[in-house]
Design a protein around this motif. Structure first.
Motif, short mmCIF file in Angstrom:
data_model
loop_
_atom_site.label_atom_id
_atom_site.label_comp_id
_atom_site.label_asym_id
_atom_site.label_seq_id
_atom_site.Cartn_x
_atom_site.Cartn_y
_atom_site.Cartn_z
N ILE A 18 0.84 -1.20 0.00
CA ILE A 18 0.00 0.00 0.00
C ILE A 18 0.88 1.25 0.00
CG2 ILE A 18 -1.71 1.30 1.33
CD1 ILE A 18 -2.70 -1.49 2.36
N LYS A 19 1.95 1.23 0.78
CA LYS A 19 2.88 2.37 0.80
C LYS A 19 3.51 2.57 -0.58
CE LYS A 19 5.31 5.54 3.01
NZ LYS A 19 4.69 6.69 3.70
N GLU A 20 3.86 1.50 -1.22
CA GLU A 20 4.46 1.60 -2.56
C GLU A 20 3.47 2.19 -3.55
OE1 GLU A 20 7.75 1.25 -5.14
OE2 GLU A 20 7.58 1.04 -2.95
N LEU A 21 2.19 1.83 -3.39
CA LEU A 21 1.15 2.42 -4.25
C LEU A 21 1.07 3.92 -4.05
CD1 LEU A 21 -1.29 2.32 -6.16
CD2 LEU A 21 -2.71 1.74 -4.18
N MET A 22 1.11 4.37 -2.80
CA MET A 22 1.05 5.82 -2.55
C MET A 22 2.23 6.54 -3.20
SD MET A 22 -1.77 6.14 -0.95
CE MET A 22 -2.39 4.60 -1.64
N LEU A 23 3.39 5.92 -3.15
CA LEU A 23 4.56 6.52 -3.80
C LEU A 23 4.39 6.54 -5.31
CD1 LEU A 23 7.28 4.80 -1.59
CD2 LEU A 23 6.86 7.26 -1.71
N ASP B 13 2.20 9.65 1.32
CA ASP B 13 1.14 9.71 2.33
C ASP B 13 -0.18 9.12 1.84
OD1 ASP B 13 2.73 10.86 4.23
OD2 ASP B 13 1.95 12.89 3.98
N MET B 14 -0.91 8.52 2.77
CA MET B 14 -2.27 8.05 2.53
C MET B 14 -3.18 8.70 3.56
SD MET B 14 -3.81 4.18 2.29
CE MET B 14 -3.54 3.79 4.03
N TYR B 15 -4.04 9.59 3.12
CA TYR B 15 -4.94 10.32 4.00
C TYR B 15 -6.19 9.50 4.35
CZ TYR B 15 -2.07 14.00 1.95
OH TYR B 15 -1.02 14.75 1.51
N GLU B 16 -6.47 8.50 3.53
CA GLU B 16 -7.67 7.69 3.68
C GLU B 16 -7.44 6.51 4.63
OE1 GLU B 16 -7.16 9.18 -0.59
OE2 GLU B 16 -5.94 8.14 0.91
N VAL B 17 -8.51 5.94 5.13
CA VAL B 17 -8.48 4.61 5.74
C VAL B 17 -8.58 3.61 4.59
CG1 VAL B 17 -9.70 2.97 7.21
CG2 VAL B 17 -9.62 5.38 7.86
N ALA B 18 -7.59 2.73 4.45
CA ALA B 18 -7.59 1.75 3.37
C ALA B 18 -8.20 0.44 3.88
CB ALA B 18 -6.18 1.51 2.85
N LEU B 19 -9.44 0.18 3.49
CA LEU B 19 -10.22 -0.94 4.03
C LEU B 19 -10.36 -2.03 2.97
CD1 LEU B 19 -13.38 -0.54 6.23
CD2 LEU B 19 -13.38 -2.21 4.39
N TRP B 20 -10.01 -3.28 3.38
CA TRP B 20 -10.06 -4.39 2.43
C TRP B 20 -11.49 -4.82 2.12
CZ3 TRP B 20 -5.52 -4.80 5.61
CH2 TRP B 20 -4.32 -4.85 4.88
N GLU B 21 -11.89 -4.58 0.88
CA GLU B 21 -13.24 -4.94 0.43
C GLU B 21 -13.41 -6.45 0.33
OE1 GLU B 21 -16.11 -4.02 -3.46
OE2 GLU B 21 -14.11 -3.14 -3.31
N TYR C 256 -13.93 -6.94 9.56
CA TYR C 256 -13.18 -6.24 8.52
C TYR C 256 -11.83 -5.79 9.07
CZ TYR C 256 -14.98 -1.97 10.81
OH TYR C 256 -15.30 -0.98 11.71
N ALA C 257 -10.96 -5.37 8.16
CA ALA C 257 -9.63 -4.90 8.54
C ALA C 257 -9.25 -3.73 7.65
CB ALA C 257 -8.61 -6.02 8.41
N TYR C 258 -8.37 -2.88 8.17
CA TYR C 258 -7.91 -1.75 7.38
C TYR C 258 -6.54 -1.27 7.84
CZ TYR C 258 -9.90 1.11 11.23
OH TYR C 258 -10.21 1.67 12.44
N VAL C 259 -5.93 -0.42 7.02
CA VAL C 259 -4.60 0.15 7.29
C VAL C 259 -4.73 1.65 7.51
CG1 VAL C 259 -2.37 0.67 6.22
CG2 VAL C 259 -3.31 -1.64 6.08
N VAL C 260 -3.94 2.16 8.46
CA VAL C 260 -3.94 3.58 8.82
C VAL C 260 -2.53 4.14 8.64
CG1 VAL C 260 -4.37 5.27 10.65
CG2 VAL C 260 -5.69 3.13 10.58
N ASP C 261 -2.39 5.20 7.86
CA ASP C 261 -1.12 5.90 7.73
C ASP C 261 -1.01 6.87 8.91
OD1 ASP C 261 0.98 7.65 7.12
OD2 ASP C 261 0.63 7.50 4.97
N ASN C 262 -0.17 6.52 9.87
CA ASN C 262 -0.11 7.28 11.11
C ASN C 262 0.42 8.70 10.92
OD1 ASN C 262 2.14 5.15 10.81
ND2 ASN C 262 3.16 6.78 11.94
N GLN C 263 1.11 8.97 9.82
CA GLN C 263 1.68 10.30 9.62
C GLN C 263 0.76 11.22 8.83
OE1 GLN C 263 6.38 9.82 9.34
NE2 GLN C 263 5.36 8.64 7.74
N ALA C 264 -0.27 10.66 8.17
CA ALA C 264 -1.02 11.46 7.20
C ALA C 264 -2.50 11.60 7.49
CB ALA C 264 -0.83 10.87 5.80
N ILE C 265 -3.10 10.63 8.16
CA ILE C 265 -4.56 10.59 8.24
C ILE C 265 -5.16 11.81 8.93
CG2 ILE C 265 -4.61 9.24 10.37
CD1 ILE C 265 -7.08 7.79 9.30
N VAL C 266 -4.42 12.43 9.86
CA VAL C 266 -4.98 13.57 10.60
C VAL C 266 -4.83 14.89 9.84
CG1 VAL C 266 -4.58 12.47 12.82
CG2 VAL C 266 -2.84 14.03 11.88
#
Length: 342
Positions: free
Chosen positions: A264-269, A277-285, A297-307
């Motif tokens: 997911i980080k590589e996709l943002m790059l 950075d990923m500002y969104e909550v990335a939730l696995w559909e 359900y599960a999801y990923v949080v970018d701790n540096q960007a979401i806020v």
């Protein structure tokens, strides 16, 4: 259009991102950034032609000796601003508040501070209107922001009864991984609930949420697993439609090769996101499951960007340059390039 003049105290992981985001807004002007450092980090602010201020005269001398052009001290910056965003390290912001209050300056603190510091905790899609005209607020932490976003979407759809989550927390910020963090171990937080559940309730007391957390040896992001009891039996598509009502929850799929946080980080790059950075909550559909009235359900949080988008919306609400939450969220999302699907 009158632009709100925004000051930022602390040009670190969050502060530099808030500064960049403020600079993108057509209704805001960056009054300046304040810090105590003299290394490459503050020199980036100089390169970007942000007005740089020192915390006090002693730090000003140090910064000037390092060749950094300084516009003044924090006291000078306060006089130039309509609102200040305090992005200093945990517990330091609480010591700065008296300066802001003395100057009758509106201020925002970050999630490392206690709710009682401001008496108000903010998440744009949940309680924007309650921040209108306030003198201060606290943008809740990265994990809490993700919890409030996702559970609010379910709540607004009439589906949320109670939620129980397990958080796998990154050990430290990526740029400090050579200094701090853990290796070859997992560290469970002793207390259940972990602090994120009660923190979410500072935004929305009606949320029935309990969290447990484990610190893990990686620094890219946080990973959440959730088990939610719904108010009734529902289908998967109905639940997904509820999540789609949040413009800050993005659906992802294993089938697209997004099976881990590093992918997911590589996709943002690859998308040329600033800092990846990923500002969104990335939730696995395609991981999401519904069994009767139970949701997993599960999801990923970018701790540096979401806020970052939340902070921009908090500025608009407190200064009342935009009283409608949807309009502010739409403007912020557009300026930062948020998406609802990756």
């Amino acid at each position: 259009m009158k632009k709100v003049k925004v000051a930022i105290n602390g040009y670190g992981v969050i502060g530099k991102r808030v500064a960049d985001a403020v600079a993108l807004q057509d209704d805001m002007e960056l009054a300046g950034v304040c810090d105590i450092i003299t290394d490459w980090r503050i020199k980036i602010a100089v390169q970007r032609e942000y007005p740089v201020f020192a915390f006090n005269d002693d730090f000003r001398k140090q910064m000037e000796n390092a060749g950094i052009k300084v516009q003044g001290t924090l006291s000078d910056l306060i006089q130039k601003a309509d609102i200040i965003v305090d992005c200093t390290p945990k517990k330091i912001a609480a010591k700065n508040i008296e300066k802001y209050k003395e100057a009758n300056l509106k201020f925002i603190v970050q999630g490392g501070e206690k709710h009682e510091t401001t008496g108000h905790s903010f998440s744009a899609e949940n309680n924007y209107e309650t921040a209108l005209g306030r003198e201060s607020t606290r943008v809740v932490s990265c994990n809490t922001t993700s919890i409030v976003r996702t559970l609010t979407a379910l709540k607004n759809a009439g589906l949320l009864k109670k939620a129980r989550g397990t958080l796998l927390r990154r050990a430290t910020d990526p740029w400090e991984s050579h200094l701090n963090g853990i290796m070859n171990t997992l560290v469970p937080e002793k207390e259940i609930p972990s602090h994120q559940g009660p923190d979410a309730q500072t935004v929305d007391p009606d949320l029935d949420v309990i969290t447990a957390a484990v610190k893990v040896p990686e620094t890219l992001s946080h990973l959440h697993y959730w088990n939610v009891q719904l108010t009734r039996e529902a289908g998967k598509e109905e639940v997904l439609d509820a999540f789609r009502t949040s413009t800050r929850v993005a659906l992802i799929n294993y089938s697209d090769g997004l099976s881990a946080n590093n992918a997911i980080k590589e996709l943002m790059l690859a998308l040329n996101r600033p800092y990846g950075d990923m500002y969104e909550v990335a939730l696995w559909e395609d991981m999401l499951k519904v069994q009767g009235d139970e949701l997993f359900y599960a999801y990923v949080v970018d701790n540096q960007a979401i806020v970052i988008p939340e902070t921009i919306d908090a500025i608009r609400a407190m200064t009342e340059i935009e009283k409608d939450s949807e309009n502010s969220i739409r403007k912020t999302n557009k300026s930062l390039g948020l998406r609802q699907k990756f």
